[in-house]
Design a protein around this motif. Structure first.
Motif, mmCIF file in Angstrom:
data_model
loop_
_atom_site.group_PDB
_atom_site.id
_atom_site.type_symbol
_atom_site.label_atom_id
_atom_site.label_comp_id
_atom_site.label_asym_id
_atom_site.label_seq_id
_atom_site.Cartn_x
_atom_site.Cartn_y
_atom_site.Cartn_z
ATOM 1 N N THR A 24 0.854 -1.182 0.000
ATOM 2 C CA THR A 24 0.000 0.000 0.000
ATOM 3 C C THR A 24 0.891 1.234 0.000
ATOM 4 N N ARG A 25 0.518 2.205 -0.796
ATOM 5 C CA ARG A 25 1.283 3.452 -0.865
ATOM 6 C C ARG A 25 0.459 4.564 -0.244
ATOM 7 N N SER A 26 1.135 5.617 0.181
ATOM 8 C CA SER A 26 0.415 6.744 0.766
ATOM 9 C C SER A 26 1.094 8.046 0.370
ATOM 10 N N LYS A 27 0.385 9.115 0.632
ATOM 11 C CA LYS A 27 0.877 10.442 0.289
ATOM 12 C C LYS A 27 0.468 11.374 1.424
ATOM 13 N N ILE A 28 1.381 12.171 1.902
ATOM 14 C CA ILE A 28 1.080 13.146 2.943
ATOM 15 C C ILE A 28 0.924 14.505 2.282
ATOM 16 N N VAL A 29 -0.175 15.167 2.594
ATOM 17 C CA VAL A 29 -0.442 16.486 2.038
ATOM 18 C C VAL A 29 -0.450 17.473 3.193
ATOM 19 N N GLU A 30 0.369 18.514 3.082
ATOM 20 C CA GLU A 30 0.442 19.550 4.111
ATOM 21 C C GLU A 30 0.188 20.903 3.473
ATOM 22 N N TRP A 31 -0.431 21.815 4.242
ATOM 23 C CA TRP A 31 -0.697 23.149 3.734
ATOM 24 C C TRP A 31 -0.867 24.107 4.900
ATOM 25 N N HIS A 32 -0.842 25.383 4.563
ATOM 26 C CA HIS A 32 -1.097 26.441 5.539
ATOM 27 C C HIS A 32 -2.559 26.853 5.457
ATOM 28 N N ASP A 33 -3.035 27.514 6.491
ATOM 29 C CA ASP A 33 -4.402 28.038 6.519
ATOM 30 C C ASP A 33 -4.623 28.883 5.263
ATOM 31 N N PRO A 34 -5.528 28.489 4.363
ATOM 32 C CA PRO A 34 -5.699 29.239 3.111
ATOM 33 C C PRO A 34 -6.386 30.594 3.289
ATOM 34 N N ALA A 35 -7.038 30.825 4.413
ATOM 35 C CA ALA A 35 -7.742 32.099 4.609
ATOM 36 C C ALA A 35 -6.767 33.262 4.729
ATOM 37 N N ARG A 36 -5.641 33.025 5.341
ATOM 38 C CA ARG A 36 -4.676 34.123 5.519
ATOM 39 C C ARG A 36 -4.099 34.612 4.185
ATOM 40 N N PRO A 37 -3.607 33.702 3.328
ATOM 41 C CA PRO A 37 -3.153 34.187 2.014
ATOM 42 C C PRO A 37 -4.279 34.808 1.194
ATOM 43 N N ALA A 38 -5.503 34.293 1.333
ATOM 44 C CA ALA A 38 -6.634 34.867 0.592
ATOM 45 C C ALA A 38 -6.872 36.313 1.016
ATOM 46 N N ARG A 39 -6.713 36.596 2.308
ATOM 47 C CA ARG A 39 -6.855 37.987 2.769
ATOM 48 C C ARG A 39 -5.760 38.858 2.153
ATOM 49 N N LYS A 40 -4.555 38.306 2.082
ATOM 50 C CA LYS A 40 -3.437 39.047 1.491
ATOM 51 C C LYS A 40 -3.699 39.304 0.003
ATOM 52 N N ALA A 41 -4.365 38.352 -0.661
ATOM 53 C CA ALA A 41 -4.667 38.511 -2.082
ATOM 54 C C ALA A 41 -5.547 39.728 -2.328
ATOM 55 N N ARG A 42 -6.411 40.084 -1.373
ATOM 56 C CA ARG A 42 -7.268 41.257 -1.534
ATOM 57 C C ARG A 42 -6.475 42.558 -1.413
ATOM 58 N N GLU A 43 -5.307 42.489 -0.759
ATOM 59 C CA GLU A 43 -4.499 43.693 -0.523
ATOM 60 C C GLU A 43 -3.489 43.974 -1.631
#
Length: 187
Positions: A24-43
């Motif tokens: 069996t194979r697996s994959k680990i997916v990691e990310w940061h809170d997407p709301a914070r960059p989305a707020r930055k995108a508005r600026e």
């Protein structure tokens, strides 16, 4: 009924000898809170925002980690991404799923439009048409996708995308229509 429509429900216990199918194979997916960059995108204007992802000062969106996407270039009206294919993206016949390629094309088309937008403006796909030219597997190497704005209108934008494999063979093309809008301030 299962996903293949034959009415049978299969479980891990019902699989034939696991040795026949390999480990069996697996994959680990990691990310940061997407709301914070989305707020930055508005600026920030779109080009500055995408270049901030490129230089690492803003984290890439979660879809990048999930799909093995890398942001490579951002210029006014043009972006280049790469998708590093792996087996987790395979369809039932052992090739990269068309949905993964479409996601890559949708991403470069949208982000190409994003490079043309002022701060406080966003976009969303209205329509995408994809032409699949050839299949790809993990052995195809990194898939390179280029998105280019064909017309940046005040409310509707038109973009095109192209995906090639590591040998330069054309994998797929797309045309996309995107809605452009002012992002409402957070409430």
């Amino acid at each position: 009924m299962n996903a293949f429509g034959n009415g049978e429900v299969s479980t891990v216990e019902s699989l034939p000898d696991a040795d026949e199918w390999g480990e069996t194979r697996s994959k680990i997916v990691e990310w940061h809170d997407p709301a914070r960059p989305a707020r930055k995108a508005r600026e920030l204007d779109g080009l500055t925002y995408l270049r901030s992802i490129l230089d690492g000062s803003i984290p890439a969106p979660p879809i990048a980690s999930l799909m093995n996407l890398r942001f490579l270039e951002a210029e006014p009206g043009r972006v280049v991404f790469a998708l590093d294919p792996d087996e987790s993206q395979y369809n039932p016949i052992g090739a990269i799923h068309g949905g993964a390629v479409c996601t890559l094309l949708d991403s470069v088309a949208g982000c190409a439009v994003h490079t043309t937008l002022p701060a406080g403006w966003g976009y969303t796909s209205v329509e995408i048409k994809v032409n699949y030219i050839r299949g790809a597997t993990r052995d195809s190497g990194a898939l390179s996708a280029t998105g280019v704005v064909k017309k940046a209108g005040r409310r509707i934008a038109f973009a095109e995308g192209e995906v090639t494999d590591s040998q330069g063979h054309l994998v797929a093309t797309a045309t996309s229509t995107l809605l452009v809008f002012e992002v409402p301030p957070p409430s």
